[in-house]
Design an enzyme around this catalytic site. Sequence first.
Site, PDB file in Angstrom:
ATOM      1  N   PHE A  15       0.715  -1.427  -0.275  1.00  0.00           N
ATOM      2  CA  PHE A  15       0.045  -0.011   0.122  1.00  0.00           C
ATOM      3  C   PHE A  15       1.264   1.151  -0.211  1.00  0.00           C
ATOM      4  O   PHE A  15       0.931   2.097  -0.618  1.00  0.00           O
ATOM      5  CB  PHE A  15      -1.348   0.609   1.202  1.00  0.00           C
ATOM      6  CG  PHE A  15      -1.755   1.084   1.612  1.00  0.00           C
ATOM      7  CD1 PHE A  15      -1.998   2.345   1.248  1.00  0.00           C
ATOM      8  CD2 PHE A  15      -1.459   1.441   3.211  1.00  0.00           C
ATOM      9  CE1 PHE A  15      -2.711   3.084   1.749  1.00  0.00           C
ATOM     10  CE2 PHE A  15      -2.551   2.581   3.608  1.00  0.00           C
ATOM     11  CZ  PHE A  15      -2.292   3.696   2.705  1.00  0.00           C
ATOM     12  N   TYR A 146       4.813  -6.213  17.649  1.00  0.00           N
ATOM     13  CA  TYR A 146       5.059  -5.534  16.518  1.00  0.00           C
ATOM     14  C   TYR A 146       5.242  -4.175  16.891  1.00  0.00           C
ATOM     15  O   TYR A 146       6.731  -3.791  16.542  1.00  0.00           O
ATOM     16  CB  TYR A 146       3.607  -5.165  16.114  1.00  0.00           C
ATOM     17  CG  TYR A 146       3.060  -3.824  14.770  1.00  0.00           C
ATOM     18  CD1 TYR A 146       4.093  -4.640  13.194  1.00  0.00           C
ATOM     19  CD2 TYR A 146       3.424  -2.865  15.414  1.00  0.00           C
ATOM     20  CE1 TYR A 146       3.994  -3.158  12.503  1.00  0.00           C
ATOM     21  CE2 TYR A 146       3.399  -1.889  13.990  1.00  0.00           C
ATOM     22  CZ  TYR A 146       3.242  -2.090  13.323  1.00  0.00           C
ATOM     23  OH  TYR A 146       3.995  -1.257  11.852  1.00  0.00           O
ATOM     24  N   ILE A 191      -9.663   1.677   8.002  1.00  0.00           N
ATOM     25  CA  ILE A 191     -10.450   2.487   7.367  1.00  0.00           C
ATOM     26  C   ILE A 191     -10.880   1.501   5.551  1.00  0.00           C
ATOM     27  O   ILE A 191     -11.592   1.471   5.238  1.00  0.00           O
ATOM     28  CB  ILE A 191      -9.704   3.655   6.896  1.00  0.00           C
ATOM     29  CG1 ILE A 191     -10.080   4.919   7.967  1.00  0.00           C
ATOM     30  CG2 ILE A 191      -9.998   4.279   5.979  1.00  0.00           C
ATOM     31  CD1 ILE A 191      -9.254   6.434   7.547  1.00  0.00           C
TER      32      ILE A 191
HETATM   33  P1  NAD Z   1       1.362  -3.745   3.311  1.00  0.00           P
HETATM   34  O1  NAD Z   1       1.363  -5.175   4.403  1.00  0.00           O
HETATM   35  O2  NAD Z   1       0.753  -2.891   2.079  1.00  0.00           O
HETATM   36  O3  NAD Z   1       2.561  -3.465   2.774  1.00  0.00           O
HETATM   37  C1  NAD Z   1       3.926  -4.500   2.966  1.00  0.00           C
HETATM   38  C2  NAD Z   1       4.534  -4.853   2.199  1.00  0.00           C
HETATM   39  O4  NAD Z   1       6.080  -5.554   2.350  1.00  0.00           O
HETATM   40  C3  NAD Z   1       4.288  -5.580   1.499  1.00  0.00           C
HETATM   41  O5  NAD Z   1       4.170  -5.424  -0.187  1.00  0.00           O
HETATM   42  C4  NAD Z   1       4.337  -7.387   1.396  1.00  0.00           C
HETATM   43  O6  NAD Z   1       4.076  -8.537   0.613  1.00  0.00           O
HETATM   44  C5  NAD Z   1       5.960  -7.331   1.722  1.00  0.00           C
HETATM   45  N1  NAD Z   1       6.737  -7.795   2.615  1.00  0.00           N
HETATM   46  C6  NAD Z   1       6.271  -8.229   3.862  1.00  0.00           C
HETATM   47  N2  NAD Z   1       7.089  -9.325   4.374  1.00  0.00           N
HETATM   48  C7  NAD Z   1       8.103  -9.140   3.215  1.00  0.00           C
HETATM   49  C8  NAD Z   1       9.601  -9.993   3.638  1.00  0.00           C
HETATM   50  N3  NAD Z   1       9.582 -10.777   4.968  1.00  0.00           N
HETATM   51  N4  NAD Z   1      10.369  -9.919   2.376  1.00  0.00           N
HETATM   52  C9  NAD Z   1       9.553  -8.413   1.266  1.00  0.00           C
HETATM   53  N5  NAD Z   1       8.516  -7.655   1.244  1.00  0.00           N
HETATM   54  C10 NAD Z   1       8.072  -8.274   2.110  1.00  0.00           C
HETATM   55  O7  NAD Z   1       1.170  -2.625   4.962  1.00  0.00           O
HETATM   56  P2  NAD Z   1       1.712  -1.245   4.699  1.00  0.00           P
HETATM   57  O8  NAD Z   1       0.861  -0.387   5.152  1.00  0.00           O
HETATM   58  O9  NAD Z   1       2.262  -0.207   3.023  1.00  0.00           O
HETATM   59  O10 NAD Z   1       2.932  -1.048   5.846  1.00  0.00           O
HETATM   60  C11 NAD Z   1       4.485  -0.428   4.998  1.00  0.00           C
HETATM   61  C12 NAD Z   1       5.210   0.008   6.422  1.00  0.00           C
HETATM   62  O11 NAD Z   1       4.883   1.072   7.650  1.00  0.00           O
HETATM   63  C13 NAD Z   1       5.520  -1.112   7.507  1.00  0.00           C
HETATM   64  O12 NAD Z   1       6.194  -1.490   7.823  1.00  0.00           O
HETATM   65  C14 NAD Z   1       4.400  -1.142   8.283  1.00  0.00           C
HETATM   66  O13 NAD Z   1       4.300  -1.566   9.388  1.00  0.00           O
HETATM   67  C15 NAD Z   1       4.487   0.175   8.578  1.00  0.00           C
HETATM   68  N6  NAD Z   1       3.402   1.106   8.978  1.00  0.00           N
HETATM   69  C16 NAD Z   1       1.818   1.549   8.517  1.00  0.00           C
HETATM   70  C17 NAD Z   1       1.232   1.397   8.356  1.00  0.00           C
HETATM   71  C18 NAD Z   1      -0.087   1.712   8.608  1.00  0.00           C
HETATM   72  O14 NAD Z   1      -0.967   2.771   9.144  1.00  0.00           O
HETATM   73  N7  NAD Z   1      -0.728   1.532   7.544  1.00  0.00           N
HETATM   74  C19 NAD Z   1       1.018   2.579  10.061  1.00  0.00           C
HETATM   75  C20 NAD Z   1       2.447   2.450  11.053  1.00  0.00           C
HETATM   76  C21 NAD Z   1       3.403   2.011  10.477  1.00  0.00           C
HETATM   77  C1  UD1 Z   2      -2.021   0.711  12.542  1.00  0.00           C
HETATM   78  C2  UD1 Z   2      -0.771  -0.609  11.456  1.00  0.00           C
HETATM   79  C3  UD1 Z   2       0.337  -0.252  12.095  1.00  0.00           C
HETATM   80  C4  UD1 Z   2       0.597   0.810  12.427  1.00  0.00           C
HETATM   81  C5  UD1 Z   2      -0.343   1.302  13.041  1.00  0.00           C
HETATM   82  C6  UD1 Z   2       0.183   2.794  13.364  1.00  0.00           C
HETATM   83  C7  UD1 Z   2      -2.412  -1.899   9.832  1.00  0.00           C
HETATM   84  C8  UD1 Z   2      -3.647  -3.111   9.724  1.00  0.00           C
HETATM   85  N1  UD1 Z   2      -1.988  -1.511  10.945  1.00  0.00           N
HETATM   86  O1  UD1 Z   2      -2.898   0.058  13.646  1.00  0.00           O
HETATM   87  O2  UD1 Z   2       0.806  -1.293  11.195  1.00  0.00           O
HETATM   88  O3  UD1 Z   2       2.041   0.401  13.276  1.00  0.00           O
HETATM   89  O4  UD1 Z   2      -1.375   1.895  12.658  1.00  0.00           O
HETATM   90  O5  UD1 Z   2      -0.409   3.687  15.301  1.00  0.00           O
HETATM   91  O6  UD1 Z   2      -2.252  -1.008   9.132  1.00  0.00           O
HETATM   92  N2  UD1 Z   2     -10.942  -1.366  14.269  1.00  0.00           N
HETATM   93  C9  UD1 Z   2     -12.286  -1.683  14.517  1.00  0.00           C
HETATM   94  N3  UD1 Z   2     -13.043  -2.865  13.650  1.00  0.00           N
HETATM   95  C10 UD1 Z   2     -12.217  -3.078  12.474  1.00  0.00           C
HETATM   96  C11 UD1 Z   2     -11.174  -3.248  12.321  1.00  0.00           C
HETATM   97  C12 UD1 Z   2     -10.465  -2.162  13.973  1.00  0.00           C
HETATM   98  O7  UD1 Z   2     -12.827  -1.462  15.245  1.00  0.00           O
HETATM   99  O8  UD1 Z   2     -12.816  -3.831  11.439  1.00  0.00           O
HETATM  100  C13 UD1 Z   2     -10.242  -0.995  15.350  1.00  0.00           C
HETATM  101  C14 UD1 Z   2      -9.340  -1.358  16.315  1.00  0.00           C
HETATM  102  O9  UD1 Z   2      -9.219  -2.556  17.902  1.00  0.00           O
HETATM  103  C15 UD1 Z   2      -7.964  -0.286  16.224  1.00  0.00           C
HETATM  104  C16 UD1 Z   2      -8.831   0.525  15.315  1.00  0.00           C
HETATM  105  O10 UD1 Z   2      -9.847  -0.115  14.394  1.00  0.00           O
HETATM  106  O11 UD1 Z   2      -8.339   0.186  18.271  1.00  0.00           O
HETATM  107  C17 UD1 Z   2      -7.961   0.659  14.152  1.00  0.00           C
HETATM  108  O12 UD1 Z   2      -7.191  -0.896  13.920  1.00  0.00           O
HETATM  109  P1  UD1 Z   2      -6.142  -0.875  13.157  1.00  0.00           P
HETATM  110  O13 UD1 Z   2      -6.315  -0.194  11.764  1.00  0.00           O
HETATM  111  O14 UD1 Z   2      -6.109  -2.536  12.951  1.00  0.00           O
HETATM  112  O15 UD1 Z   2      -4.895  -0.488  13.399  1.00  0.00           O
HETATM  113  P2  UD1 Z   2      -3.987  -0.544  14.689  1.00  0.00           P
HETATM  114  O16 UD1 Z   2      -3.726  -1.686  15.680  1.00  0.00           O
HETATM  115  O17 UD1 Z   2      -3.505   0.962  14.785  1.00  0.00           O
END
Ligand code: NAD
Ligand code: UD1
Length: 313
Positions: A15, A146, A191
């Site tokens: 993503f 995590y 979301i």
């Molecule tokens: P995502 O799952 O869409 O992206 C992670 C990507 O890493 C995927 O394409 C997956 O295939 C790849 N991947 C996983 N394990 C791997 C491996 N061993 N080798 C090679 N590729 C691998 O998730 P995202 O939301 O885009 O997250 C990207 C980064 O941001 C992550 O490090 C996540 O911890 C961090 N992050 C995300 C959020 C959030 O809200 N989405 C918040 C805080 C931090």
């Molecule tokens: C997310 C990220 C994590 C990141 C963190 C930073 C994902 C999957 N996780 O975790 O990688 O490091 O933000 O703050 O992107 N919830 C519901 N219903 C649902 C799903 C979730 O109520 O169907 C609630 C969860 O209990 C939580 C909140 O929504 O309280 C957010 O959940 P989620 O989107 O999984 O994110 P985080 O756990 O905050």
Amino acid sequence: MKKINHALVTGGAGFIGSHLVDELLENGSMVTVVDNLSTGHRSNIDHLNDRIQFVEGDIRDAELINRVVKGCDVVFHQAAVVSVAISIQDPPHACDVNDLGTVQVLDAARRNGVRRVVMASSSAVYGDDPCLPKSEEMVPKPLSPYAVQKLTGEYYASVFKKLYGLETVCLRYFNVYGPRQDPTSPYSGVISIFMDMATTERVPTIYGDGGQTRDFIYVKDVTRANFLAATESAASGKVFNVGTGKFIRIRDLWDLIGKSSGVSMDPVFGPPRSGDIRESVSDISKIGKHLGFQPQVELRQGIKDTLHWYRSL
Ligand code: NAD
Ligand code: UD1
């Protein structure tokens, strides 16, 4: 401000990573992506097929990561097991990818003359510190494997800077949302799940009473923060929050998405998730001061644009 000639994006088919690739190409960089497609999708980068080098593989594979990093001046490390809940179900697997994988990426970077590594950390490192908003000066209090793994990655980044002179920047993303966030797992970002429920008229589940807060930031703002972290000399060696400084409660988020998509359904409430943080909102003064970063997309607008994308699927 330094130019990025050739970037490696780990997790670039995911993503956030795929939007980062778009941004780098728009800024004239060459881009290599390494991704094992465990949660990412080729379709996220299909539109860039002839403009990037895509390597399907695992960041824990030392030979592969050393090969693909050659010639790169900047690495954006996004690959990870991203779900807090999955890290609680299977800590060794999440540790293997998030810690060993991160060390392999840092080690390959320092061995191959990379200038800077920008790492995706997380607001999860703050845990439930009652002090709000969450600022980089606070002592981290991780609540899940995590969060421990993300914090460990930050420590490795700092040690690699001191020991080997590798420039590192850690970005603590708050909750990121936008097009291409995959809603198909129960552990996907909230979301994306709520959008999927709203557009297919299914009832969402809220874990706990829905009073928990999150600071949601639009993915394009996050990629801009990454670009600044890679190019501004003031960023090196620092840790920055990447959020909006605003928060919304999860139950109000569902109301907002429901209203924006024209559906009116009461959610079901389930038990709270273990390891779930109660209150989350960022202090973004540090990244504003050092990198001149300000988020540009308001939640309402971001939800509208994201909904448009989910409807187009
Ligand atoms: P995502 O799952 O869409 O992206 C992670 C990507 O890493 C995927 O394409 C997956 O295939 C790849 N991947 C996983 N394990 C791997 C491996 N061993 N080798 C090679 N590729 C691998 O998730 P995202 O939301 O885009 O997250 C990207 C980064 O941001 C992550 O490090 C996540 O911890 C961090 N992050 C995300 C959020 C959030 O809200 N989405 C918040 C805080 C931090
Ligand atoms: C997310 C990220 C994590 C990141 C963190 C930073 C994902 C999957 N996780 O975790 O990688 O490091 O933000 O703050 O992107 N919830 C519901 N219903 C649902 C799903 C979730 O109520 O169907 C609630 C969860 O209990 C939580 C909140 O929504 O309280 C957010 O959940 P989620 O989107 O999984 O994110 P985080 O756990 O905050």
